[in-house]
Design a protein around this motif. Structure first.
Motif, PDB file in Angstrom:
ATOM      1  N   GLN A  13       0.844  -1.185   0.000  1.00 21.82           N
ATOM      2  CA  GLN A  13       0.000   0.000   0.000  1.00 21.82           C
ATOM      3  C   GLN A  13       0.878   1.232   0.000  1.00 21.82           C
ATOM      4  O   GLN A  13       1.885   1.285   0.692  1.00 21.82           O
ATOM      5  N   GLN A  14       0.479   2.196  -0.777  1.00 23.30           N
ATOM      6  CA  GLN A  14       1.217   3.441  -0.820  1.00 23.30           C
ATOM      7  C   GLN A  14       1.001   4.182   0.495  1.00 23.30           C
ATOM      8  O   GLN A  14      -0.131   4.468   0.881  1.00 23.30           O
ATOM      9  N   GLU A  15       2.078   4.435   1.151  1.00 26.04           N
ATOM     10  CA  GLU A  15       2.022   5.152   2.417  1.00 26.04           C
ATOM     11  C   GLU A  15       1.932   6.638   2.127  1.00 26.04           C
ATOM     12  O   GLU A  15       2.672   7.170   1.308  1.00 26.04           O
ATOM     13  N   LYS A  16       1.000   7.287   2.778  1.00 23.14           N
ATOM     14  CA  LYS A  16       0.839   8.717   2.559  1.00 23.14           C
ATOM     15  C   LYS A  16       2.000   9.435   3.245  1.00 23.14           C
ATOM     16  O   LYS A  16       2.245   9.256   4.430  1.00 23.14           O
ATOM     17  N   ILE A  17       2.690  10.227   2.465  1.00 21.88           N
ATOM     18  CA  ILE A  17       3.856  10.928   2.987  1.00 21.88           C
ATOM     19  C   ILE A  17       3.419  12.227   3.642  1.00 21.88           C
ATOM     20  O   ILE A  17       2.778  13.062   3.014  1.00 21.88           O
ATOM     21  N   ILE A  18       3.767  12.353   4.907  1.00 19.57           N
ATOM     22  CA  ILE A  18       3.499  13.586   5.638  1.00 19.57           C
ATOM     23  C   ILE A  18       4.844  14.247   5.874  1.00 19.57           C
ATOM     24  O   ILE A  18       5.707  13.706   6.555  1.00 19.57           O
ATOM     25  N   VAL A  19       5.017  15.405   5.284  1.00 18.63           N
ATOM     26  CA  VAL A  19       6.296  16.109   5.356  1.00 18.63           C
ATOM     27  C   VAL A  19       6.312  16.963   6.620  1.00 18.63           C
ATOM     28  O   VAL A  19       5.379  17.722   6.884  1.00 18.63           O
ATOM     29  N   LYS A  20       7.388  16.825   7.403  1.00 20.11           N
ATOM     30  CA  LYS A  20       7.542  17.590   8.639  1.00 20.11           C
ATOM     31  C   LYS A  20       8.771  18.490   8.533  1.00 20.11           C
ATOM     32  O   LYS A  20       9.669  18.232   7.745  1.00 20.11           O
TER      33      LYS A  20
ATOM     34  N   ILE B 264      19.787   9.892   3.282  1.00 20.66           N
ATOM     35  CA  ILE B 264      19.545  11.317   3.068  1.00 20.66           C
ATOM     36  C   ILE B 264      18.413  11.509   2.066  1.00 20.66           C
ATOM     37  O   ILE B 264      17.557  12.385   2.234  1.00 20.66           O
ATOM     38  N   GLU B 265      18.361  10.662   1.057  1.00 22.51           N
ATOM     39  CA  GLU B 265      17.278  10.720   0.070  1.00 22.51           C
ATOM     40  C   GLU B 265      15.928  10.441   0.735  1.00 22.51           C
ATOM     41  O   GLU B 265      14.930  11.105   0.455  1.00 22.51           O
ATOM     42  N   GLU B 266      15.894   9.470   1.633  1.00 19.01           N
ATOM     43  CA  GLU B 266      14.668   9.171   2.379  1.00 19.01           C
ATOM     44  C   GLU B 266      14.278  10.336   3.281  1.00 19.01           C
ATOM     45  O   GLU B 266      13.108  10.686   3.390  1.00 19.01           O
ATOM     46  N   LEU B 267      15.267  10.924   3.942  1.00 23.97           N
ATOM     47  CA  LEU B 267      14.989  12.085   4.799  1.00 23.97           C
ATOM     48  C   LEU B 267      14.407  13.239   3.986  1.00 23.97           C
ATOM     49  O   LEU B 267      13.517  13.945   4.454  1.00 23.97           O
ATOM     50  N   ASN B 268      14.897  13.413   2.773  1.00 25.88           N
ATOM     51  CA  ASN B 268      14.387  14.484   1.913  1.00 25.88           C
ATOM     52  C   ASN B 268      12.937  14.257   1.508  1.00 25.88           C
ATOM     53  O   ASN B 268      12.231  15.205   1.183  1.00 25.88           O
ATOM     54  N   LYS B 269      12.481  13.004   1.526  1.00 25.07           N
ATOM     55  CA  LYS B 269      11.077  12.708   1.204  1.00 25.07           C
ATOM     56  C   LYS B 269      10.141  13.106   2.344  1.00 25.07           C
ATOM     57  O   LYS B 269       9.021  13.516   2.111  1.00 25.07           O
ATOM     58  N   TYR B 270      10.612  12.938   3.571  1.00 28.95           N
ATOM     59  CA  TYR B 270       9.738  13.107   4.726  1.00 28.95           C
ATOM     60  C   TYR B 270       9.976  14.391   5.521  1.00 28.95           C
ATOM     61  O   TYR B 270       9.191  14.713   6.404  1.00 28.95           O
ATOM     62  N   PHE B 271      11.066  15.083   5.243  1.00 33.20           N
ATOM     63  CA  PHE B 271      11.384  16.283   5.998  1.00 33.20           C
ATOM     64  C   PHE B 271      11.780  17.430   5.083  1.00 33.20           C
ATOM     65  O   PHE B 271      12.327  17.210   4.007  1.00 33.20           O
ATOM     66  N   VAL B 272      11.512  18.636   5.545  1.00 35.28           N
ATOM     67  CA  VAL B 272      11.953  19.859   4.869  1.00 35.28           C
ATOM     68  C   VAL B 272      12.456  20.817   5.937  1.00 35.28           C
ATOM     69  O   VAL B 272      12.164  20.654   7.118  1.00 35.28           O
ATOM     70  N   VAL B 273      13.206  21.801   5.508  1.00 36.69           N
ATOM     71  CA  VAL B 273      13.602  22.878   6.413  1.00 36.69           C
ATOM     72  C   VAL B 273      12.769  24.078   6.004  1.00 36.69           C
ATOM     73  O   VAL B 273      12.990  24.678   4.968  1.00 36.69           O
TER      74      VAL B 273
END
Length: 167
Positions: A31-38, A89-98
């Protein structure tokens, strides 16, 4: 044809001779997990540990580096943390932003001593010494163009460093 001739001489299991019409095995689809960016600056250790490839130690290292800097100003700074692979780092860029850099701790580059400048992670002792030397010989540092003239200054990181400086 040969199989149909010799099949009466063999005993096959029930599931082969009378297959059920409904399949007892369910297909498990990813299942596609909904990405919530923090925002990386307000993330907790638990938030970071949800990322594949980040455990307790790496999450502590990320948070410690954030504390040292005061706040992250760019996702590029993650590459400076020891132990983080390009995939993580690529995974972190999917889920996090500054996104929130309002609480950035500005460094008064024209007022601080060598020792005080050396506490900033991007300025090692030789760079701090060269900054103070440049100030004493040329006056105040006015902008990033003056920083480029300082020997041993980490020019490749200048766009990030400038965000931490107050001229």
């Amino acid at each position: 044809s040969l199989l149909t001739e010799i099949s009466p001489y063999f005993k096959f299991p029930e599931w082969v001779t009378n297959p059920k019409s409904n399949n007892t095995y369910q297909k498990f689809e990813k299942q596609q997990e909904k990405i919530i960016v923090k925002d990386l600056n307000v993330s907790t250790q638990e938030d970071l540990m949800k990322i594949r490839g980040i455990g307790e130690k790496l999450s502590e290292r990320i948070l410690k580096y954030k504390t040292t800097l005061g706040t992250f100003v760019s996702m590029k700074q993650l590459s400076e943390i020891w132990g983080l692979s390009d995939e993580v780092i690529e995974e972190l860029n999917k889920y996090f932003v500054v996104s929130d850099i309002s609480e950035i701790k500005k460094i008064k580059i024209n007022e601080l001593s060598i020792k005080e400048l050396g506490q900033f992670p991007y300025f090692k002792y030789p760079v701090s010494k060269n900054i103070v030397s440049y100030r004493s010989m040329n006056g105040e540092i006015k902008n990033s163009d003056d920083l480029i003239k300082i020997p041993e200054f980490p020019v490749e990181k200048i766009e990030i460093i400038v965000l931490y400086l107050e001229f």
